[in-house]
Design a protein around this motif. Structure first.
Motif, mmCIF file in Angstrom:
data_model
loop_
_atom_site.group_PDB
_atom_site.id
_atom_site.type_symbol
_atom_site.label_atom_id
_atom_site.label_comp_id
_atom_site.label_asym_id
_atom_site.label_seq_id
_atom_site.Cartn_x
_atom_site.Cartn_y
_atom_site.Cartn_z
ATOM 1 N N THR A 117 0.896 -1.255 -0.057
ATOM 2 C CA THR A 117 -0.003 0.065 0.199
ATOM 3 C C THR A 117 0.769 1.367 0.092
ATOM 4 O OG1 THR A 117 -0.160 0.028 2.369
ATOM 5 C CG2 THR A 117 -1.728 -1.099 1.214
ATOM 6 N N GLU A 118 2.122 1.335 0.298
ATOM 7 C CA GLU A 118 3.004 2.423 0.427
ATOM 8 C C GLU A 118 3.614 2.766 -1.238
ATOM 9 O OE1 GLU A 118 6.239 1.836 3.077
ATOM 10 O OE2 GLU A 118 4.450 1.389 4.864
ATOM 11 N N CYS A 119 3.387 1.567 -2.108
ATOM 12 C CA CYS A 119 3.866 1.828 -3.337
ATOM 13 C C CYS A 119 3.192 3.120 -4.051
ATOM 14 C CB CYS A 119 4.054 0.549 -4.167
ATOM 15 S SG CYS A 119 4.459 0.855 -5.902
ATOM 16 N N ASN A 120 3.602 3.822 -4.825
ATOM 17 C CA ASN A 120 3.110 5.000 -5.382
ATOM 18 C C ASN A 120 2.744 4.616 -6.840
ATOM 19 O OD1 ASN A 120 3.520 6.767 -3.589
ATOM 20 N ND2 ASN A 120 5.427 7.448 -4.329
ATOM 21 N N TYR A 121 3.250 3.498 -7.310
ATOM 22 C CA TYR A 121 3.004 2.928 -8.565
ATOM 23 C C TYR A 121 1.848 1.878 -8.735
ATOM 24 C CZ TYR A 121 7.510 4.680 -9.360
ATOM 25 O OH TYR A 121 8.822 5.554 -9.087
ATOM 26 N N SER A 122 1.444 1.183 -7.548
ATOM 27 C CA SER A 122 0.348 0.312 -7.524
ATOM 28 C C SER A 122 -0.788 0.751 -8.349
ATOM 29 C CB SER A 122 0.264 -0.383 -6.314
ATOM 30 O OG SER A 122 1.392 -0.888 -5.395
ATOM 31 N N LYS A 123 -1.358 1.759 -8.070
ATOM 32 C CA LYS A 123 -2.700 2.119 -8.363
ATOM 33 C C LYS A 123 -2.711 2.487 -10.009
ATOM 34 C CE LYS A 123 -6.068 6.071 -8.182
ATOM 35 N NZ LYS A 123 -6.552 7.296 -7.599
ATOM 36 N N GLU A 124 -1.709 2.990 -10.501
ATOM 37 C CA GLU A 124 -1.487 3.116 -11.981
ATOM 38 C C GLU A 124 -1.088 1.699 -12.819
ATOM 39 O OE1 GLU A 124 1.751 5.162 -14.932
ATOM 40 O OE2 GLU A 124 1.706 5.900 -13.138
ATOM 41 N N MET A 125 -0.558 0.730 -12.078
ATOM 42 C CA MET A 125 -0.226 -0.535 -12.497
ATOM 43 C C MET A 125 -1.586 -1.390 -12.619
ATOM 44 S SD MET A 125 3.255 -1.599 -10.665
ATOM 45 C CE MET A 125 3.514 -2.865 -11.464
ATOM 46 N N LEU A 126 -2.445 -1.337 -11.454
ATOM 47 C CA LEU A 126 -3.595 -1.804 -11.544
ATOM 48 C C LEU A 126 -4.822 -1.088 -12.528
ATOM 49 C CD1 LEU A 126 -4.405 -2.053 -7.691
ATOM 50 C CD2 LEU A 126 -4.264 -3.972 -9.380
ATOM 51 N N GLU A 127 -4.519 0.013 -13.000
ATOM 52 C CA GLU A 127 -5.454 0.593 -13.972
ATOM 53 C C GLU A 127 -4.784 0.179 -15.407
ATOM 54 O OE1 GLU A 127 -5.639 4.685 -12.736
ATOM 55 O OE2 GLU A 127 -7.512 4.216 -11.680
ATOM 56 N N ASN A 128 -3.747 -0.060 -15.621
ATOM 57 C CA ASN A 128 -2.969 -0.056 -16.945
ATOM 58 C C ASN A 128 -2.397 -1.241 -17.433
ATOM 59 O OD1 ASN A 128 -3.304 2.882 -17.690
ATOM 60 N ND2 ASN A 128 -2.091 3.062 -15.825
ATOM 61 N N MET A 129 -2.256 -2.179 -16.420
ATOM 62 C CA MET A 129 -1.739 -3.503 -16.981
ATOM 63 C C MET A 129 -2.450 -4.530 -16.776
ATOM 64 S SD MET A 129 2.008 -3.510 -15.444
ATOM 65 C CE MET A 129 3.486 -2.394 -15.875
ATOM 66 N N ILE A 130 -2.405 -5.700 -17.644
ATOM 67 C CA ILE A 130 -3.151 -6.970 -17.498
ATOM 68 C C ILE A 130 -2.454 -7.562 -16.520
ATOM 69 C CG2 ILE A 130 -3.883 -8.919 -18.729
ATOM 70 C CD1 ILE A 130 -3.752 -7.345 -21.151
ATOM 71 N N PHE A 131 -3.191 -8.266 -15.449
ATOM 72 C CA PHE A 131 -2.489 -9.021 -14.369
ATOM 73 C C PHE A 131 -2.504 -10.422 -14.391
ATOM 74 C CE2 PHE A 131 -0.896 -6.151 -11.049
ATOM 75 C CZ PHE A 131 -0.937 -5.058 -11.534
ATOM 76 N N ASP A 132 -1.330 -11.067 -15.268
ATOM 77 C CA ASP A 132 -1.549 -12.389 -15.369
ATOM 78 C C ASP A 132 -0.340 -13.154 -14.289
ATOM 79 O OD1 ASP A 132 0.915 -11.008 -16.255
ATOM 80 O OD2 ASP A 132 1.179 -12.595 -17.770
ATOM 81 N N THR A 133 -1.198 -12.683 -12.954
ATOM 82 C CA THR A 133 -0.337 -13.306 -11.662
ATOM 83 C C THR A 133 -0.237 -14.621 -11.428
ATOM 84 O OG1 THR A 133 -2.299 -12.795 -10.490
ATOM 85 C CG2 THR A 133 -0.770 -10.878 -10.656
ATOM 86 N N LYS A 134 0.752 -15.211 -10.611
ATOM 87 C CA LYS A 134 0.868 -16.597 -10.302
ATOM 88 C C LYS A 134 -0.448 -17.139 -9.787
ATOM 89 C CE LYS A 134 5.781 -17.271 -11.048
ATOM 90 N NZ LYS A 134 7.046 -17.695 -10.244
ATOM 91 N N LYS A 135 -0.798 -16.089 -8.656
ATOM 92 C CA LYS A 135 -1.853 -16.403 -7.628
ATOM 93 C C LYS A 135 -3.028 -15.253 -8.118
ATOM 94 C CE LYS A 135 0.693 -18.047 -3.900
ATOM 95 N NZ LYS A 135 0.985 -17.835 -2.334
ATOM 96 N N PRO A 136 -4.195 -15.636 -7.933
ATOM 97 C CA PRO A 136 -5.241 -14.694 -8.230
ATOM 98 C C PRO A 136 -5.244 -13.422 -7.316
ATOM 99 C CG PRO A 136 -6.149 -16.865 -7.992
ATOM 100 C CD PRO A 136 -4.582 -16.961 -7.673
#
Length: 85
Positions: A47-66
């Motif tokens: 939650t301290e990362c400034n990039y997380s919100k932007e990444m969630l809005e702009n990248m397709i999350f093909d994560t290893k875990k849901p």
């Protein structure tokens, strides 16, 4: 001049590009590569990362875990918005 949008990247592609081109840094906790790697491996984010919100809005999350649906920010737009409905 019309505004153009960058093509959407998969998170795994972003991490691969960073690793191949020496853009990774494993020492800074607020580094976009480190946070991307955490997201990719765990399906959660710092939650301290400034990039997380932007990444969630702009990248397709093909994560290893849901991706966790218990996040402090749920994207309302972008490629992951439907995932959290």
């Amino acid at each position: 001049m019309p505004k153009t949008k960058e093509p959407t990247l998969k998170l795994s592609t972003f991490l691969n590009l960073m690793e191949k081109n020496e853009g990774k840094c494993n020492h800074a906790s607020k580094n976009v590569y480190v946070q991307g790697k955490i997201m990719y491996e765990t399906g959660s984010w710092n939650t301290e990362c400034n990039y997380s919100k932007e990444m969630l809005e702009n990248m397709i999350f093909d994560t290893k875990k849901p991706m966790s649906k218990d996040l402090p920010f749920i994207p309302k737009k972008g490629p992951n918005a439907d995932y959290f409905k």
